[in-house]
Scaffold this motif. Structure first.
Motif, PDB file in Angstrom:
ATOM      1  N   ASN A 174       0.897  -4.003  -8.480  1.00  0.00           N
ATOM      2  CA  ASN A 174       0.947  -2.678  -9.103  1.00  0.00           C
ATOM      3  C   ASN A 174       1.525  -2.707 -10.523  1.00  0.00           C
ATOM      4  OD1 ASN A 174      -0.142  -1.233  -6.875  1.00  0.00           O
ATOM      5  ND2 ASN A 174       1.842  -1.370  -5.853  1.00  0.00           N
ATOM      6  N   THR A 175       1.648  -3.909 -11.093  1.00  0.00           N
ATOM      7  CA  THR A 175       2.086  -4.044 -12.477  1.00  0.00           C
ATOM      8  C   THR A 175       1.020  -4.751 -13.300  1.00  0.00           C
ATOM      9  OG1 THR A 175       4.445  -4.083 -11.884  1.00  0.00           O
ATOM     10  CG2 THR A 175       3.842  -5.018 -14.016  1.00  0.00           C
ATOM     11  N   LEU A 176       0.635  -5.949 -12.894  1.00  0.00           N
ATOM     12  CA  LEU A 176      -0.399  -6.687 -13.616  1.00  0.00           C
ATOM     13  C   LEU A 176      -1.799  -6.189 -13.289  1.00  0.00           C
ATOM     14  CD1 LEU A 176       0.979 -10.339 -13.604  1.00  0.00           C
ATOM     15  CD2 LEU A 176       0.615  -8.856 -15.588  1.00  0.00           C
ATOM     16  N   TYR A 177      -1.937  -5.460 -12.194  1.00  0.00           N
ATOM     17  CA  TYR A 177      -3.207  -4.787 -11.911  1.00  0.00           C
ATOM     18  C   TYR A 177      -2.937  -3.300 -11.711  1.00  0.00           C
ATOM     19  CZ  TYR A 177      -1.848  -5.299  -6.943  1.00  0.00           C
ATOM     20  OH  TYR A 177      -1.187  -5.259  -5.744  1.00  0.00           O
ATOM     21  N   PRO A 178      -3.936  -2.441 -11.873  1.00  0.00           N
ATOM     22  CA  PRO A 178      -3.725  -0.986 -11.813  1.00  0.00           C
ATOM     23  C   PRO A 178      -3.157  -0.540 -10.469  1.00  0.00           C
ATOM     24  CG  PRO A 178      -5.871  -1.490 -12.754  1.00  0.00           C
ATOM     25  CD  PRO A 178      -5.329  -2.786 -12.236  1.00  0.00           C
ATOM     26  N   GLN A 179      -2.315   0.466 -10.503  1.00  0.00           N
ATOM     27  CA  GLN A 179      -1.694   0.963  -9.281  1.00  0.00           C
ATOM     28  C   GLN A 179      -2.691   1.684  -8.382  1.00  0.00           C
ATOM     29  OE1 GLN A 179       2.164   2.844  -9.863  1.00  0.00           O
ATOM     30  NE2 GLN A 179       2.572   1.589 -11.670  1.00  0.00           N
ATOM     31  N   THR A 180      -3.872   1.989  -8.917  1.00  0.00           N
ATOM     32  CA  THR A 180      -4.914   2.602  -8.101  1.00  0.00           C
ATOM     33  C   THR A 180      -5.814   1.554  -7.443  1.00  0.00           C
ATOM     34  OG1 THR A 180      -6.235   2.818 -10.110  1.00  0.00           O
ATOM     35  CG2 THR A 180      -4.996   4.765  -9.378  1.00  0.00           C
ATOM     36  N   ALA A 181      -5.560   0.275  -7.715  1.00  0.00           N
ATOM     37  CA  ALA A 181      -6.340  -0.780  -7.059  1.00  0.00           C
ATOM     38  C   ALA A 181      -6.047  -0.765  -5.565  1.00  0.00           C
ATOM     39  CB  ALA A 181      -5.991  -2.139  -7.662  1.00  0.00           C
ATOM     40  N   ASP A 182      -6.934  -1.401  -4.798  1.00  0.00           N
ATOM     41  CA  ASP A 182      -6.788  -1.328  -3.338  1.00  0.00           C
ATOM     42  C   ASP A 182      -6.013  -2.500  -2.746  1.00  0.00           C
ATOM     43  OD1 ASP A 182      -8.584  -3.399  -3.642  1.00  0.00           O
ATOM     44  OD2 ASP A 182     -10.156  -2.524  -2.388  1.00  0.00           O
ATOM     45  N   LEU A 183      -5.441  -3.366  -3.566  1.00  0.00           N
ATOM     46  CA  LEU A 183      -4.768  -4.551  -3.030  1.00  0.00           C
ATOM     47  C   LEU A 183      -3.516  -4.200  -2.232  1.00  0.00           C
ATOM     48  CD1 LEU A 183      -6.736  -6.085  -4.871  1.00  0.00           C
ATOM     49  CD2 LEU A 183      -4.891  -7.740  -5.275  1.00  0.00           C
ATOM     50  N   TRP A 184      -2.633  -3.402  -2.821  1.00  0.00           N
ATOM     51  CA  TRP A 184      -1.394  -3.105  -2.099  1.00  0.00           C
ATOM     52  C   TRP A 184      -1.655  -2.335  -0.805  1.00  0.00           C
ATOM     53  CZ3 TRP A 184       2.890  -5.234  -1.294  1.00  0.00           C
ATOM     54  CH2 TRP A 184       3.903  -4.557  -0.595  1.00  0.00           C
ATOM     55  N   PRO A 185      -2.544  -1.342  -0.775  1.00  0.00           N
ATOM     56  CA  PRO A 185      -2.856  -0.707   0.514  1.00  0.00           C
ATOM     57  C   PRO A 185      -3.368  -1.703   1.553  1.00  0.00           C
ATOM     58  CG  PRO A 185      -3.645   0.663  -1.276  1.00  0.00           C
ATOM     59  CD  PRO A 185      -3.178  -0.616  -1.897  1.00  0.00           C
ATOM     60  N   LYS A 186      -4.130  -2.702   1.117  1.00  0.00           N
ATOM     61  CA  LYS A 186      -4.607  -3.720   2.053  1.00  0.00           C
ATOM     62  C   LYS A 186      -3.435  -4.535   2.607  1.00  0.00           C
ATOM     63  CE  LYS A 186      -9.207  -4.413   0.014  1.00  0.00           C
ATOM     64  NZ  LYS A 186     -10.055  -5.327  -0.793  1.00  0.00           N
ATOM     65  N   ILE A 187      -2.518  -4.932   1.727  1.00  0.00           N
ATOM     66  CA  ILE A 187      -1.349  -5.693   2.175  1.00  0.00           C
ATOM     67  C   ILE A 187      -0.496  -4.845   3.097  1.00  0.00           C
ATOM     68  CG2 ILE A 187       0.787  -6.799   1.405  1.00  0.00           C
ATOM     69  CD1 ILE A 187      -0.711  -7.505  -1.200  1.00  0.00           C
ATOM     70  N   ASP A 188      -0.299  -3.592   2.730  1.00  0.00           N
ATOM     71  CA  ASP A 188       0.503  -2.668   3.532  1.00  0.00           C
ATOM     72  C   ASP A 188      -0.074  -2.530   4.941  1.00  0.00           C
ATOM     73  OD1 ASP A 188       2.756  -0.881   3.577  1.00  0.00           O
ATOM     74  OD2 ASP A 188       1.347   0.788   3.578  1.00  0.00           O
ATOM     75  N   ALA A 189      -1.394  -2.447   5.021  1.00  0.00           N
ATOM     76  CA  ALA A 189      -2.050  -2.339   6.329  1.00  0.00           C
ATOM     77  C   ALA A 189      -1.892  -3.615   7.137  1.00  0.00           C
ATOM     78  CB  ALA A 189      -3.525  -2.011   6.143  1.00  0.00           C
ATOM     79  N   ARG A 190      -1.926  -4.767   6.471  1.00  0.00           N
ATOM     80  CA  ARG A 190      -1.739  -6.047   7.158  1.00  0.00           C
ATOM     81  C   ARG A 190      -0.304  -6.184   7.677  1.00  0.00           C
ATOM     82  NH1 ARG A 190      -5.744  -9.224   8.835  1.00  0.00           N
ATOM     83  NH2 ARG A 190      -4.654 -11.159   8.296  1.00  0.00           N
ATOM     84  N   ILE A 191       0.654  -5.647   6.936  1.00  0.00           N
ATOM     85  CA  ILE A 191       2.044  -5.660   7.411  1.00  0.00           C
ATOM     86  C   ILE A 191       2.162  -4.856   8.700  1.00  0.00           C
ATOM     87  CG2 ILE A 191       4.409  -4.938   6.899  1.00  0.00           C
ATOM     88  CD1 ILE A 191       3.771  -5.455   3.926  1.00  0.00           C
ATOM     89  N   THR A 192       1.548  -3.679   8.713  1.00  0.00           N
ATOM     90  CA  THR A 192       1.568  -2.848   9.916  1.00  0.00           C
ATOM     91  C   THR A 192       0.915  -3.575  11.087  1.00  0.00           C
ATOM     92  OG1 THR A 192       1.446  -0.837   8.555  1.00  0.00           O
ATOM     93  CG2 THR A 192       0.936  -0.608  10.891  1.00  0.00           C
ATOM     94  N   LEU A 193      -0.215  -4.219  10.836  1.00  0.00           N
ATOM     95  CA  LEU A 193      -0.915  -4.947  11.895  1.00  0.00           C
ATOM     96  C   LEU A 193      -0.066  -6.097  12.427  1.00  0.00           C
ATOM     97  CD1 LEU A 193      -3.427  -5.408  13.597  1.00  0.00           C
ATOM     98  CD2 LEU A 193      -4.422  -6.694  11.675  1.00  0.00           C
ATOM     99  N   PHE A 194       0.618  -6.804  11.526  1.00  0.00           N
ATOM    100  CA  PHE A 194       1.512  -7.889  11.948  1.00  0.00           C
ATOM    101  C   PHE A 194       2.585  -7.355  12.893  1.00  0.00           C
ATOM    102  CE2 PHE A 194       5.207 -10.602  11.654  1.00  0.00           C
ATOM    103  CZ  PHE A 194       4.689 -11.894  11.649  1.00  0.00           C
ATOM    104  N   MET A 195       3.167  -6.205  12.533  1.00  0.00           N
ATOM    105  CA  MET A 195       4.219  -5.625  13.356  1.00  0.00           C
ATOM    106  C   MET A 195       3.673  -5.109  14.683  1.00  0.00           C
ATOM    107  SD  MET A 195       6.541  -3.726  10.432  1.00  0.00           S
ATOM    108  CE  MET A 195       7.797  -3.223  11.615  1.00  0.00           C
ATOM    109  N   MET A 196       2.455  -4.602  14.677  1.00  0.00           N
ATOM    110  CA  MET A 196       1.836  -4.156  15.925  1.00  0.00           C
ATOM    111  C   MET A 196       1.700  -5.318  16.906  1.00  0.00           C
ATOM    112  SD  MET A 196      -1.127  -1.633  14.390  1.00  0.00           S
ATOM    113  CE  MET A 196      -1.984  -1.481  15.961  1.00  0.00           C
ATOM    114  N   ARG A 197       1.263  -6.464  16.387  1.00  0.00           N
ATOM    115  CA  ARG A 197       1.109  -7.637  17.235  1.00  0.00           C
ATOM    116  C   ARG A 197       2.468  -8.181  17.675  1.00  0.00           C
ATOM    117  NH1 ARG A 197      -3.844 -10.978  14.227  1.00  0.00           N
ATOM    118  NH2 ARG A 197      -5.443  -9.368  14.550  1.00  0.00           N
ATOM    119  N   LEU A 198       3.465  -8.047  16.823  1.00  0.00           N
ATOM    120  CA  LEU A 198       4.803  -8.552  17.136  1.00  0.00           C
ATOM    121  C   LEU A 198       5.488  -7.718  18.209  1.00  0.00           C
ATOM    122  CD1 LEU A 198       7.176 -10.496  16.390  1.00  0.00           C
ATOM    123  CD2 LEU A 198       7.874  -8.779  14.699  1.00  0.00           C
TER     124      LEU A 198
END
Length: 235
Positions: A25-49
């Motif tokens: 969210n600094t070197l790429y635009p904050q409207t890019a979809d990368l951080w939401p993708k990572i955020d969703a993967r974090i949630t999925l990791f915790m769901m499995r845990l």
């Protein structure tokens, strides 16, 4: 906002010989979809845990993020989660939505001195993302969460490790960041601080405590146009 001091901006940066950039969210635009993708993967990791649903875990995920700087740090301290497995899982995302940013590459290349990335993510994620942007070759080094011994920004110890291991003089360095609290310690240690905001008119989904006003006393400069800001400095 991107160039608040006009022609005088260069004078305020004449002492800088080390340019430090946050990644997400600094070197790429904050409207890019990368951080939401990572955020969703974090949630999925915790769901499995934990074997719970996403709604039940989101509050815990954000609690750890706020308290420890990263959800990973909270999971390591309170649940003895293996960091490497977590980082590999959450950063396993598609980055193809990012395009080469030639203007950003030229602006960074024109800056005099060292260029470094300081991230709470992994080196692999930073390298892959910077490569997708076409700027990976411009950075001397990447200081990631593993190099920081899993102590995350905004903890002072994370910055101390960064300064020591990469031989960075805070008084001759600048940090570009999108989260205001991550600039508090750097400012106190003598770094010049630049807060990177979403572009004008862009709506970005953030946690309430992440929303920046731009008037925080530990923020020296504010820009909503990183490329334009850097181009001014490069001149």
């Amino acid at each position: 906002m991107s160039n608040p001091l006009g022609a005088g901006l260069n004078d305020r940066f004449s002492h800088i010989d080390t340019w430090v950039f946050d990644l997400d969210n600094t070197l790429y635009p904050q409207t890019a979809d990368l951080w939401p993708k990572i955020d969703a993967r974090i949630t999925l990791f915790m769901m499995r845990l934990f074997g719970l649903d996403a709604i039940s875990l989101r509050a815990l995920q954000k609690h750890y993020y706020l308290r420890y700087g990263t959800t990973l740090r909270g999971l390591m301290i309170e649940h003895e989660v293996e960091a490497e497995a977590y980082l590999e899982f959450v950063h396993d995302i598609d980055r193809s939505s990012l395009e080469h940013n030639h203007s950003l590459a030229e602006a960074i290349a024109a800056l005099p001195g060292r260029k470094l990335i300081l991230t709470n993510g992994s080196r692999h994620h930073a390298t892959a993302t910077a490569k997708q942007l076409g700027i990976d070759h411009l950075f001397e080094d990447i200081f990631d969460i593993i190099a920081a011994d899993f102590i995350a920004k905004p903890e002072e110890a994370a910055y101390e490790r960064f300064f020591e291991r990469l031989k960075v003089d805070p008084a001759r360095s600048v940090l570009f960041e999108d989260i205001p609290r991550n600039l508090l310690v750097p400012h106190r240690r003598g770094m010049t601080t630049v807060l990177v905001l979403p572009a004008a008119g862009e709506a970005v989904e953030r946690e309430a405590w992440e929303v920046a006003r731009g008037d925080e006393p530990h923020v020296d400069f504010v820009t909503d146009d990183l490329v334009g800001f850097l181009e001014t400095l490069g001149r």
